[in-house]
Design a protein around this motif. Sequence first.
Motif, mmCIF file in Angstrom:
data_model
loop_
_atom_site.group_PDB
_atom_site.id
_atom_site.type_symbol
_atom_site.label_atom_id
_atom_site.label_comp_id
_atom_site.label_asym_id
_atom_site.label_seq_id
_atom_site.Cartn_x
_atom_site.Cartn_y
_atom_site.Cartn_z
ATOM 1 N N PRO A 279 0.828 -1.215 0.000
ATOM 2 C CA PRO A 279 0.000 0.000 0.000
ATOM 3 C C PRO A 279 0.860 1.262 0.000
ATOM 4 O O PRO A 279 1.910 1.320 0.629
ATOM 5 N N GLY A 280 0.397 2.252 -0.751
ATOM 6 C CA GLY A 280 1.122 3.507 -0.835
ATOM 7 C C GLY A 280 2.127 3.560 -1.971
ATOM 8 O O GLY A 280 2.644 4.616 -2.292
ATOM 9 N N ARG A 281 2.413 2.429 -2.580
ATOM 10 C CA ARG A 281 3.352 2.380 -3.702
ATOM 11 C C ARG A 281 2.593 2.587 -5.002
ATOM 12 O O ARG A 281 1.444 2.215 -5.136
ATOM 13 N N ARG A 282 3.280 3.177 -5.980
ATOM 14 C CA ARG A 282 2.651 3.491 -7.262
ATOM 15 C C ARG A 282 3.367 2.767 -8.393
ATOM 16 O O ARG A 282 4.594 2.652 -8.385
ATOM 17 N N THR B 291 -1.169 1.405 -6.259
ATOM 18 C CA THR B 291 -1.954 2.338 -7.058
ATOM 19 C C THR B 291 -1.362 2.258 -8.451
ATOM 20 O O THR B 291 -0.163 2.449 -8.626
ATOM 21 N N GLN C 35 4.393 12.738 -6.740
ATOM 22 C CA GLN C 35 4.031 11.342 -6.529
ATOM 23 C C GLN C 35 4.646 10.472 -7.632
ATOM 24 O O GLN C 35 3.931 9.900 -8.447
#
Length: 64
Positions: free
Chosen positions: A2-5, A29, A51
């Motif tokens: 979670p939180g990684r793109r 994401t 981001q």
Amino acid sequence: MPGRRALVASGEPALRDHLLPLLKGFGLTVEAAVSGPDVLRHVHRATQVGQPFDFAFLDAHLAR
């Protein structure tokens, strides 16, 4: 993760359709690009908003 793109770049809809849900299942994401110029737009925008992508999955035969 979670939180990684992640950015998936492929001109093949079937490949994108397979990878996107798979990567989302790991909590990433995910954004998709369909060509080289589209990749550059995604990377530029992500950098501008602070981001950047943590991962990039690139098709070796990506259209220009």
